[in-house]
Design a protein around this motif. Sequence first.
Motif, short mmCIF file in Angstrom:
data_model
loop_
_atom_site.label_atom_id
_atom_site.label_comp_id
_atom_site.label_asym_id
_atom_site.label_seq_id
_atom_site.Cartn_x
_atom_site.Cartn_y
_atom_site.Cartn_z
N TYR A 33 -1.02 12.42 -3.36
CA TYR A 33 -0.93 11.69 -4.61
C TYR A 33 -2.33 11.34 -5.10
O TYR A 33 -3.28 11.26 -4.32
N GLN A 34 -2.44 11.16 -6.40
CA GLN A 34 -3.68 10.66 -6.98
C GLN A 34 -3.61 9.15 -7.06
O GLN A 34 -2.52 8.57 -7.15
N ILE A 43 6.39 9.29 -7.38
CA ILE A 43 6.82 9.41 -5.98
C ILE A 43 7.90 8.39 -5.68
O ILE A 43 8.93 8.70 -5.06
N VAL A 44 7.70 7.16 -6.11
CA VAL A 44 8.66 6.09 -5.82
C VAL A 44 10.05 6.40 -6.37
O VAL A 44 11.06 6.13 -5.72
N PRO A 86 3.15 8.26 4.71
CA PRO A 86 4.27 9.04 5.21
C PRO A 86 5.43 8.11 5.57
O PRO A 86 5.27 6.90 5.73
N TYR A 87 6.60 8.67 5.70
CA TYR A 87 7.84 7.93 5.94
C TYR A 87 7.67 6.87 7.03
O TYR A 87 7.18 7.16 8.11
N PHE A 88 8.06 5.64 6.75
CA PHE A 88 8.04 4.57 7.74
C PHE A 88 9.22 3.63 7.50
O PHE A 88 9.80 3.60 6.42
N ASP A 297 11.85 2.35 -0.24
CA ASP A 297 12.07 1.68 1.05
C ASP A 297 11.20 2.21 2.17
O ASP A 297 10.95 1.51 3.15
N HIS A 298 10.72 3.47 2.05
CA HIS A 298 10.09 4.11 3.20
C HIS A 298 8.73 4.74 2.96
O HIS A 298 8.13 5.27 3.89
N ARG A 299 8.21 4.72 1.72
CA ARG A 299 6.89 5.31 1.49
C ARG A 299 5.93 4.37 0.76
O ARG A 299 4.73 4.40 1.01
#
Length: 311
Positions: A33-34, A43-44, A86-88, A297-299
């Motif tokens: 992403y920029q 992205i969200v 990254p996914y968390f 929720d995850h990024r």
Amino acid sequence: MYKYLSTISLSLIFLNSCASSTNINKQKETITYQKQFNSMWNIVKSDPYKELPQNEVSYFSLSKDDKSQILEDAKRTIKSKEDILPYFDKLAHPNGICFKGTWNITKDNIYTGYFKKNSKALIIARASSALSNTKTEETRTFGFAGKIFPTTNPNKIINKNTANFFLIDDLGGTKINYYANTTLSNAPEISFNYEVLKNLFYALKLKDAFERADKNPNIRQVYEISELNETKNIKTPKYMKIKARYILNKNASDFRDELSISSKDLIFDIFVSEDKKNWNNIGNIILDESVVSESCDHRLHFSHPKYKSLD
């Protein structure tokens, strides 16, 4: 009893801002992403849920391979200024709804940066509920995290960090019917109830990790906002709170449905104070689009401002 309440305070206010655990199956994933508002918001909102999830957290998720996962995550979130990761998995506020909108300061005040009158900026925010409770009939602790971009141009690539802030209504949780009826602060109240007792061991597990990662986690400072576009003579309010002007969807039992934006903007008024008694309304946050998504929720990541003396 106060000792237990303080433990919950240390745990949940820090958790709202930084606790997360990388998902093993996706930890090698990379996100490109920029440092640009539109890039991040795209992205969200890229992967909305078809149904509202009920993400749950557990006591056992705080450790992995006999190591304190929560301590490692807390340290990382203080150090990392990344807006997308990254996914968390979030370990305390796993269920949320994300927004885009504007941060607007409309009244004179003594503070600097984007607290100054006529300051306007783009913002991405996330409203959440602690642990696994999302419904009206449950005891809920509400959180609000904001990410301020020092621009009003959604396509501008910025070369400085976003300003992040974290607010909570009541660390013990309440039975309040609507998110919009509560007030969220960087130094929240602490109620004592059954939910506090039920999660006491969870909180005790976290206490040591948070005290080792940062000092004085009872207050989430907002100096990143007052430092935006400023290099000297910084002046930061000690306390900040927000409150919604009205309820969007009164028939909703889940707070994410309540805050879902369709035709009407969601507006929060901004208040600042030096003593938690004399509050000044200096502006508002106007949110015009919402999404409940996996990336929300995850990024989406809100970096944690490390505590420092502001005297």
